[in-house]
Design a protein around this motif. Structure first.
Motif, PDB file in Angstrom:
ATOM      1  N   LEU A 113       0.844  -1.192   0.000  1.00 53.78           N
ATOM      2  CA  LEU A 113       0.000   0.000   0.000  1.00 53.78           C
ATOM      3  C   LEU A 113       0.882   1.245   0.000  1.00 53.78           C
ATOM      4  O   LEU A 113       1.807   1.355   0.817  1.00 53.78           O
ATOM      5  CB  LEU A 113      -0.909   0.012   1.231  1.00 53.78           C
ATOM      6  CG  LEU A 113      -1.847  -1.190   1.425  1.00 53.78           C
ATOM      7  CD1 LEU A 113      -2.622  -1.049   2.731  1.00 53.78           C
ATOM      8  CD2 LEU A 113      -2.804  -1.318   0.241  1.00 53.78           C
ATOM      9  N   ALA A 114       0.592   2.186  -0.905  1.00 55.40           N
ATOM     10  CA  ALA A 114       1.324   3.453  -0.961  1.00 55.40           C
ATOM     11  C   ALA A 114       0.437   4.561  -0.410  1.00 55.40           C
ATOM     12  O   ALA A 114      -0.696   4.754  -0.879  1.00 55.40           O
ATOM     13  CB  ALA A 114       1.740   3.766  -2.392  1.00 55.40           C
ATOM     14  N   ILE A 115       0.932   5.281   0.588  1.00 55.99           N
ATOM     15  CA  ILE A 115       0.213   6.438   1.132  1.00 55.99           C
ATOM     16  C   ILE A 115       0.444   7.601   0.162  1.00 55.99           C
ATOM     17  O   ILE A 115       1.582   7.984  -0.111  1.00 55.99           O
ATOM     18  CB  ILE A 115       0.712   6.790   2.547  1.00 55.99           C
ATOM     19  CG1 ILE A 115       0.700   5.540   3.443  1.00 55.99           C
ATOM     20  CG2 ILE A 115      -0.129   7.900   3.138  1.00 55.99           C
ATOM     21  CD1 ILE A 115      -0.652   4.874   3.559  1.00 55.99           C
ATOM     22  N   ASN A 116      -0.636   8.134  -0.367  1.00 59.42           N
ATOM     23  CA  ASN A 116      -0.509   9.126  -1.434  1.00 59.42           C
ATOM     24  C   ASN A 116       0.039  10.462  -0.962  1.00 59.42           C
ATOM     25  O   ASN A 116       0.533  11.258  -1.770  1.00 59.42           O
ATOM     26  CB  ASN A 116      -1.863   9.344  -2.109  1.00 59.42           C
ATOM     27  CG  ASN A 116      -2.333   8.081  -2.833  1.00 59.42           C
ATOM     28  OD1 ASN A 116      -1.513   7.260  -3.249  1.00 59.42           O
ATOM     29  ND2 ASN A 116      -3.635   7.920  -2.962  1.00 59.42           N
ATOM     30  N   THR A 117      -0.077  10.746   0.331  1.00 57.82           N
ATOM     31  CA  THR A 117       0.459  12.009   0.845  1.00 57.82           C
ATOM     32  C   THR A 117       1.966  12.054   0.640  1.00 57.82           C
ATOM     33  O   THR A 117       2.695  11.184   1.133  1.00 57.82           O
ATOM     34  CB  THR A 117       0.132  12.168   2.341  1.00 57.82           C
ATOM     35  OG1 THR A 117      -1.279  12.140   2.519  1.00 57.82           O
ATOM     36  CG2 THR A 117       0.713  13.457   2.879  1.00 57.82           C
ATOM     37  N   ALA A 118       2.438  13.066  -0.103  1.00 57.18           N
ATOM     38  CA  ALA A 118       3.860  13.199  -0.380  1.00 57.18           C
ATOM     39  C   ALA A 118       4.399  14.438   0.326  1.00 57.18           C
ATOM     40  O   ALA A 118       3.737  15.482   0.377  1.00 57.18           O
ATOM     41  CB  ALA A 118       4.097  13.299  -1.877  1.00 57.18           C
ATOM     42  N   VAL A 119       5.599  14.330   0.895  1.00 59.14           N
ATOM     43  CA  VAL A 119       6.197  15.447   1.632  1.00 59.14           C
ATOM     44  C   VAL A 119       7.615  15.675   1.135  1.00 59.14           C
ATOM     45  O   VAL A 119       8.271  14.756   0.638  1.00 59.14           O
ATOM     46  CB  VAL A 119       6.211  15.168   3.154  1.00 59.14           C
ATOM     47  CG1 VAL A 119       4.786  15.034   3.683  1.00 59.14           C
ATOM     48  CG2 VAL A 119       7.008  13.913   3.463  1.00 59.14           C
ATOM     49  N   GLU A 120       8.073  16.907   1.280  1.00 60.95           N
ATOM     50  CA  GLU A 120       9.425  17.233   0.846  1.00 60.95           C
ATOM     51  C   GLU A 120      10.471  16.748   1.836  1.00 60.95           C
ATOM     52  O   GLU A 120      11.587  16.395   1.456  1.00 60.95           O
ATOM     53  CB  GLU A 120       9.551  18.746   0.655  1.00 60.95           C
ATOM     54  CG  GLU A 120       8.722  19.296  -0.488  1.00 60.95           C
ATOM     55  CD  GLU A 120       8.923  20.798  -0.659  1.00 60.95           C
ATOM     56  OE1 GLU A 120       9.690  21.386   0.151  1.00 60.95           O
ATOM     57  OE2 GLU A 120       8.341  21.386  -1.595  1.00 60.95           O
ATOM     58  N   ASP A 121      10.093  16.759   3.125  1.00 65.79           N
ATOM     59  CA  ASP A 121      11.030  16.383   4.176  1.00 65.79           C
ATOM     60  C   ASP A 121      10.462  15.169   4.923  1.00 65.79           C
ATOM     61  O   ASP A 121       9.437  15.272   5.598  1.00 65.79           O
ATOM     62  CB  ASP A 121      11.247  17.551   5.142  1.00 65.79           C
ATOM     63  CG  ASP A 121      12.291  17.242   6.207  1.00 65.79           C
ATOM     64  OD1 ASP A 121      12.809  16.094   6.235  1.00 65.79           O
ATOM     65  OD2 ASP A 121      12.569  18.129   7.038  1.00 65.79           O
ATOM     66  N   LYS A 122      11.110  14.032   4.806  1.00 63.21           N
ATOM     67  CA  LYS A 122      10.595  12.816   5.434  1.00 63.21           C
ATOM     68  C   LYS A 122      10.669  12.873   6.962  1.00 63.21           C
ATOM     69  O   LYS A 122      10.017  12.095   7.650  1.00 63.21           O
ATOM     70  CB  LYS A 122      11.350  11.590   4.935  1.00 63.21           C
ATOM     71  CG  LYS A 122      12.822  11.551   5.339  1.00 63.21           C
ATOM     72  CD  LYS A 122      13.493  10.269   4.863  1.00 63.21           C
ATOM     73  CE  LYS A 122      14.958  10.225   5.304  1.00 63.21           C
ATOM     74  NZ  LYS A 122      15.606   8.961   4.894  1.00 63.21           N
ATOM     75  N   ASN A 123      11.456  13.814   7.488  1.00 70.45           N
ATOM     76  CA  ASN A 123      11.600  13.933   8.943  1.00 70.45           C
ATOM     77  C   ASN A 123      10.745  15.067   9.522  1.00 70.45           C
ATOM     78  O   ASN A 123      10.825  15.362  10.707  1.00 70.45           O
ATOM     79  CB  ASN A 123      13.067  14.170   9.302  1.00 70.45           C
ATOM     80  CG  ASN A 123      13.938  12.974   8.963  1.00 70.45           C
ATOM     81  OD1 ASN A 123      13.614  11.851   9.315  1.00 70.45           O
ATOM     82  ND2 ASN A 123      15.050  13.231   8.260  1.00 70.45           N
ATOM     83  N   ALA A 124       9.929  15.697   8.669  1.00 66.78           N
ATOM     84  CA  ALA A 124       9.051  16.771   9.146  1.00 66.78           C
ATOM     85  C   ALA A 124       7.746  16.177   9.672  1.00 66.78           C
ATOM     86  O   ALA A 124       7.248  15.155   9.173  1.00 66.78           O
ATOM     87  CB  ALA A 124       8.770  17.754   8.019  1.00 66.78           C
ATOM     88  N   SER A 125       7.166  16.825  10.681  1.00 70.38           N
ATOM     89  CA  SER A 125       5.917  16.362  11.267  1.00 70.38           C
ATOM     90  C   SER A 125       4.801  16.391  10.226  1.00 70.38           C
ATOM     91  O   SER A 125       4.696  17.306   9.414  1.00 70.38           O
ATOM     92  CB  SER A 125       5.548  17.248  12.458  1.00 70.38           C
ATOM     93  OG  SER A 125       4.238  16.951  12.895  1.00 70.38           O
TER      94      SER A 125
END
Length: 680
Positions: A113-125
């Protein structure tokens, strides 16, 4: 000091008294010193000989190890064709012999399963919080394009995991929490087109697919993958079972690591290849046992020749001179060798027939060594291989189909033989049975109420559990209840689990997975609607489990769960007896044999132990050597005293002689000085 100063100064008798004293002392000491030296030389030789004997025993014992292992006689070989479809991984000693044909229809794969929410910083809250629950089970997909999961059946054999997500957690933190949980679910953070996404994967297999839900709306919107909400999650891969045909029989497995389709053979499925069939055979490998037996005979003859040279008298073939071994007069060494020869020539205790080396063509020759009569030996291997195994390797048997006998960790001193036993009480598991059959169908949303309950399993009480959902059949409700109970954190920590089964009258039965008197199940609390729907309440009848009980060889056995143990220090002590549920009260007999290799190895252990005959004899010899050292000190002291006494005696003689000489000198010329005397 060897210099005689009296003689050197021209005084005294002129006799070399120092040399004379030394010679007299040597004559006095020689016979006693000779006896000490001879005894020490003999004892040193015996210590060295025992070292050689120990080394030979240990080397011979190591050759017995394969023969004392049943796997040696259960060895298998496989003729596997060259193929890239599957790869053989392991072949156990007891693999099922036969010919097999395999065809791989489909490989197993894991749901992803892929979570569609994408973020620039994987360590950001990611700024969501709550309880995230991941369950494992099987999805039913719609029949249109097979892409939409519409119903989920939880896997009873898997436990769900619940994660506490805080508002400070990043995608990487959530992945770490998933990976750190006690579960086979895995997560990773992937870099996709410059942004990071969370990927969650299940173990392979159709019944290990994921259902994700949360108790917080925002958390649910981001991570949920369930019947009603999955818009933000993409199923990149569905979970599938491996499908293969074995001798025409269709078999499904969750993993591509196949371990239980053909007994004893493990192999890995590499790819699907429908229509591609290949055949192989598993056969008994008798060569392993035959080589081990021949190695034993060779090792025994080497040991025997060494031991015989140490304990007997040998003759040089060229000079015809005889020589005595260093242990030829040592009774302990001879007794040791005779004990080994006795085991070689006697029957194996606990084996009723085909129970001696002579039965398989191994004979003792006139010189004490062993020889293999090839014709008889080959016939025994070919026609009576199972009986050959019973001669060498440990064997247990029971006349009761309800009692299994196994060798425990304290079987070192167990005495081989045939014994009697009796079962008086069969083991059982604690359980609670519902008052009535469940009221179905059930929809907790359409019929709200108090569906909470808690259970006590083996003395541990769960937290409050809540039954929720829609259940059309008793099996649907049974599966949900078992999952709720076994996924409770308190029960999981205590490893207290239950099986929920449907009785013949339709009632639910909650049974502990443990046998014994400590096995108990009870409904601790039950809401009104839960009791009405499930038929289970605090008034439901609970029955405690029971330990197996009985006698072993006439003595009361110790029962714990489904295991019976013989009374300590009795002949069968060291054996374990596993009693099956439902065993009737009956008498039975059982047999235990250490096997020839086990009996001989046990004898060697007694010889080589810290309190064995070799250590005892070595201690005795070392004590004698210590005594010789004391005798040497005593003799040296005695000779010193003797030397001093002789020296003093000869000094006194020298003084007397010197006095005589002085008197003679004074008399010399006296006559010439007398009156009326003259010299002519």
């Amino acid at each position: 000091m060897d210099t005689n100063f009296v003689s050197a100064l021209g005084g005294g008798s002129g006799i070399d008294t120092t040399s004379l004293v030394k010679q007299l002392v040597e004559v006095e000491k020689a016979p006693q010193q000779g006896r000490l030296d001879s005894k020490k030389e003999t004892l040193d030789a015996q210590i060295s000989a025992y070292g050689i004997l120990k080394s030979s025993l240990a080397e011979f014992q190591s050759m017995l190890e394969p023969l004392s292992d049943n796997d040696t006689f259960n060895a298998r070989s496989v003729s596997f064709p060259e193929t890239d479809v599957i790869t053989p991984a392991a072949l156990d000693a007891d693999a099922q012999t036969g010919s097999y044909q395999i065809e791989v229809i489909e490989v197993a794969q894991a749901q992803a399963l892929a979570i569609n929410t994408a973020v620039e910083d994987k360590n950001a809250s990611v700024n969501v919080s709550g309880a995230l629950t991941i369950s494992l089970g099987a999805w039913t997909y719609d029949g249109v394009d097979n892409d939409n999961p519409i119903a989920f059946a939880e896997n009873e054999d898997q436990t769900a995991l619940t994660l506490d997500i805080t508002s400070d957690d990043s995608l990487q933190d959530i992945a770490d929490k998933i990976n750190g949980a006690d579960s086979d679910v895995q997560a990773s953070v992937l870099l996709v087109d410059g942004n990071y996404q969370l990927m969650i994967s299940a173990p392979s297999g159709e019944d290990n697919a994921l259902r994700i839900s949360a108790d917080d709306p925002d958390l649910n919107n981001m991570f949920a993958f369930n019947e009603t909400l999955r818009a933000n999650v993409t199923e990149t891969q569905q979970g599938n079972d491996a499908e293969l045909k074995v001798n025409g029989l269709t078999v499904f497995r969750e993993s591509n690591e196949i371990k239980d389709v053909i007994q004893g053979l493990e192999f890995t499925i590499n790819k699907a290849s429908p229509g591609d069939k290949f055949t192989f055979a598993i056969s008994a490998d008798k060569n392993t046992a035959e080589d081990a037996i021949r190695g034993f005979v060779e090792a025994y003859n080497t040991f025997y020749e060494t031991a015989k040279s140490l304990t007997g008298i040998s003759t040089n073939a060229e000079t015809n001179e005889t020589s005595r071994g260093d242990l030829a007069t040592d009774g302990s060494a001879k007794t040791l060798l005779n004990s080994i020869r006795n085991i070689i020539s006697t029957t194996v205790p606990g084996v009723s027939e085909f129970n001696a080396l002579t039965n398989i063509g191994i004979r003792t020759q006139l010189d004490g060594t062993l020889e293999i009569v090839d014709k008889e030996f080959d016939a025994a291997i070919a026609d009576n291989f199972d009986k050959v195994a019973s001669i060498f390797a440990p064997q247990t048997s029971s006349t009761s189909s309800y009692v299994d006998v196994s060798v425990g960790s304290y079987a070192t001193n167990t005495v081989a033989g045939t014994y009697s036993g009796a079962i008086t009480t069969a083991p059982s598991k604690g359980s609670a049975v519902g008052d009535t059959a469940p009221a179905l169908p059930l929809d907790t949303v359409a019929s709200p109420g108090d569906y909470t309950f808690s259970v006590t399993v083996d003395g541990v009480t769960s937290g409050e559990l809540t039954l929720s959902g829609s259940f059309a059949t008793a099996d649907d409700l049974r599966t949900e209840m078992q999952s709720l109970i076994n996924n409770d954190a308190t029960l999981k920590e205590a490893k207290a689990f239950v099986d929920v089964v449907i009785e013949s009258g339709g009632e639910f039965k909650l049974a502990s997975r443990e046998f014994g008197a400590t096995s108990k199940v009870a409904i601790a609390t039950s809401g009104v609607e839960f009791a009405a729907a499930s038929g289970l309440s605090t008034a439901s009848v609970s029955t405690n489990g029971s330990d197996a009980s009985g006698t072993i060889n006439g003595d009361a056995a110790f029962g714990s769960g489904n295991v019976l143990l013989p009374k300590i220090d009795t002949d069968p002590y060291g054996l374990n007896f596993t009693v099956r549920a439902g065993a009737p009260a009956e008498d039975f007999s059982f047999t235990y044999s250490k096997g020839f290799a086990g009996e001989l190895s046990a004898l060697f252990d007694s010889f080589l132990s810290g309190s064995g005959v070799i250590k005892t004899r070595e201690d005795n010899i070392n004590n004698q050597l210590d005594g010789i050292e004391d005798d040497q000190v005593s003799l040296d002291r005695k000779m010193d005293v003797y030397t001093d006494r002789l020296t003093q005696q000869y000094l006194a003689m020298e003084r007397i002689i010197s006095s005589f000489q002085t008197t003679g000198d004074s008399l010399t010329g006296l006559v010439d000085r007398l009156p009326f005397t003259a010299t002519s």
